[in-house]
Write an enzyme that holds these catalytic residues in place. Sequence first.
Site, PDB file in Angstrom:
ATOM      1  N   GLU A  62     167.002   5.676  -3.895  1.00  0.00           N
ATOM      2  CA  GLU A  62     166.802   6.524  -2.494  1.00  0.00           C
ATOM      3  C   GLU A  62     166.506   7.971  -2.955  1.00  0.00           C
ATOM      4  O   GLU A  62     166.098   8.231  -4.065  1.00  0.00           O
ATOM      5  CB  GLU A  62     168.546   6.912  -2.133  1.00  0.00           C
ATOM      6  N   HIS A 117     173.511  14.448   7.558  1.00  0.00           N
ATOM      7  CA  HIS A 117     172.515  13.371   7.261  1.00  0.00           C
ATOM      8  C   HIS A 117     171.251  13.469   7.990  1.00  0.00           C
ATOM      9  O   HIS A 117     171.280  13.823   9.345  1.00  0.00           O
ATOM     10  CB  HIS A 117     173.150  12.025   7.194  1.00  0.00           C
ATOM     11  N   ARG A 124     167.999  16.215   0.914  1.00  0.00           N
ATOM     12  CA  ARG A 124     168.592  15.870   2.213  1.00  0.00           C
ATOM     13  C   ARG A 124     168.622  16.981   3.203  1.00  0.00           C
ATOM     14  O   ARG A 124     168.251  16.776   4.381  1.00  0.00           O
ATOM     15  CB  ARG A 124     170.157  15.207   1.910  1.00  0.00           C
ATOM     16  N   HIS A 178     177.765  14.500   8.058  1.00  0.00           N
ATOM     17  CA  HIS A 178     177.824  13.259   7.116  1.00  0.00           C
ATOM     18  C   HIS A 178     179.095  13.270   6.095  1.00  0.00           C
ATOM     19  O   HIS A 178     179.505  12.508   5.804  1.00  0.00           O
ATOM     20  CB  HIS A 178     176.696  13.157   6.715  1.00  0.00           C
ATOM     21  N   ARG A 215     175.284  17.021  -1.888  1.00  0.00           N
ATOM     22  CA  ARG A 215     175.712  15.760  -2.807  1.00  0.00           C
ATOM     23  C   ARG A 215     174.310  14.741  -2.771  1.00  0.00           C
ATOM     24  O   ARG A 215     173.467  14.668  -1.949  1.00  0.00           O
ATOM     25  CB  ARG A 215     176.790  14.916  -2.027  1.00  0.00           C
TER      26      ARG A 215
HETATM   27  C1  SIN Z   1     172.839   6.656   3.353  1.00  0.00           C
HETATM   28  O1  SIN Z   1     172.777   5.436   3.255  1.00  0.00           O
HETATM   29  O2  SIN Z   1     171.808   7.057   3.476  1.00  0.00           O
HETATM   30  C2  SIN Z   1     174.041   7.159   3.198  1.00  0.00           C
HETATM   31  C3  SIN Z   1     174.180   7.260   1.439  1.00  0.00           C
HETATM   32  C4  SIN Z   1     175.058   8.458   1.337  1.00  0.00           C
HETATM   33  O3  SIN Z   1     175.402   9.284   2.173  1.00  0.00           O
HETATM   34  O4  SIN Z   1     175.319   8.503   0.266  1.00  0.00           O
END
Ligand code: SIN
Length: 533
Positions: free
Chosen positions: A125, A244, A290, A349, A384
Amino acid sequence: MPTQPDLFPPQSRDGVDDVVIIGGGLAGLFCALKLAPRPVTVIAAAPIGKGASSAWAQAGIAAAVSPGDTVEKHLQDTLIAGDGIVDEKIARLMVSEASDRIHDLLEYGVPFDRDLEGHLLTSREAAHSEHRVVRVKGDMAGRKIMEALIAAVHKTPSIRLMEGYVAEELLTSGRFVSGLVARPDAGLAARTVTFPARAVVMAAGGVGHLYQITTNPAEARGGGIGMAARAGAVIADPEFVQFHPTGINVGLDPTPLATEALRGEGCTLLNDAGERFMMKLHPDAELAPRDVVARGIYAEVMSGRGAWLDCTKAVGEHFKDEFPTVYGYCQAAGIDPAKQPIPVVPAAHYFMGGILTDADGRTSLDGLWACGEVTSTGAHGANRLASNSLLEAVVFAGRIANDISETIPDSRTNPWKDRSDMNAEAETAADNAAMVRLRRIMTEKVGVIRDGEGLAQAISEIAELEKLNTSVRFGNTLTTAKMIAVGAILREESRGGHFRTDFPEAREAWKHRTFLTLAQANDAVAKLLAGES
Ligand code: SIN
């Protein structure tokens, strides 16, 4: 005459519950399981699994378990994402214990994805330097983890579940927490019930529902943080709310999430003109931190150009198999993500702020521990790292269970006579006018983009709502909203999830965490309303 609270029928020798956990999400249930066979009462505002953000997590749990990855690399990524104010000792502890906690979850029956040789499969990610996210069936981690834990809880006779009970107030004697008061029927009952306890573990979740656009359930309204602040606990970093970038913009509340793993797979962000707008905003484009992506999307949406997540090339026809949860959300909205771009909008989020805790989950009040999103352990700093939240929840829930076992002797031997009490009215009611107003204030003035003037207006509107309020539950929510707004007005810089147009840069003098009591926040509000600052 005010009604006297009921004392819940005594279950232990002396009428005092041993351990009471507030919250039926991942942190609360994991802590209860780790405390077994010690008797524990879990109080949850909604049926367990329903009111918890954990069940909606898509990506998974970050853990350095794949070849080539190390705890040190995971730590470095966590420190960078946290933008200068991560508590390194706490973050190190969290990433070091990741692998052991994943094994605990496997033992509780979580079906993490594996390759043909049985090794855990990991995905990558944004802001992770390695493939590190342990997942279940692509994007179903949260749901499958919660299903496994709920099944394990139902099989554990030491755990008593009180579902549909909204905790409202911590009982204190000086600095010592000695139990709590909760209201049945999802907080709608006329009566309250008192739970005296030797140890209270707060695991009541985050604050997303304070905002109009959020990926969190309606129960995530800051109640636990407000309750702890009102009892005198220190709150840390309340200004840091994470948005998010890719909530699916189809007008639903809560907003369904399009997992960040999609951008990890190469999906791109476009505006109405088909321009890949993130290219001009950050060298990592869609994989930028993010908060940077969230602000990029916010600017497009606010300017009327719109923002779309285009997965047609990077995922295409595999979408349904690889991202079944997101596929289901899109399908319900009449979108085929294999062929059409998905409309997106930033959504509240995750809360990096919360009740200040130490390495064992102890708060600043004796007798009160806390774990999960309700806390600010310091592991996330100002922002985070994706998939570190479920990790933090299990690591500190486990540490709390050890700490309670080592410090408070277990006086109970008898099992519960009645292990569950599910209220008839266990669903959270729709927002009333005051909640609707609060969510508008927070979204417009304490949201993705902030400035001093808007924050001052928000604080004064929250103060008005406080004057009119008569509900204990909403009072807790207002307290949390106030702490967020006060933290944000005090921090005259931009860092991580906190962005101010009047102070757009990070400042060295602010390279530290915020620690705030309710008394200090009230003082700041009084000065602001008197025009002194
Ligand atoms: C996501 O799947 O994008 C969220 C993951 C997260 O917020 O840790």
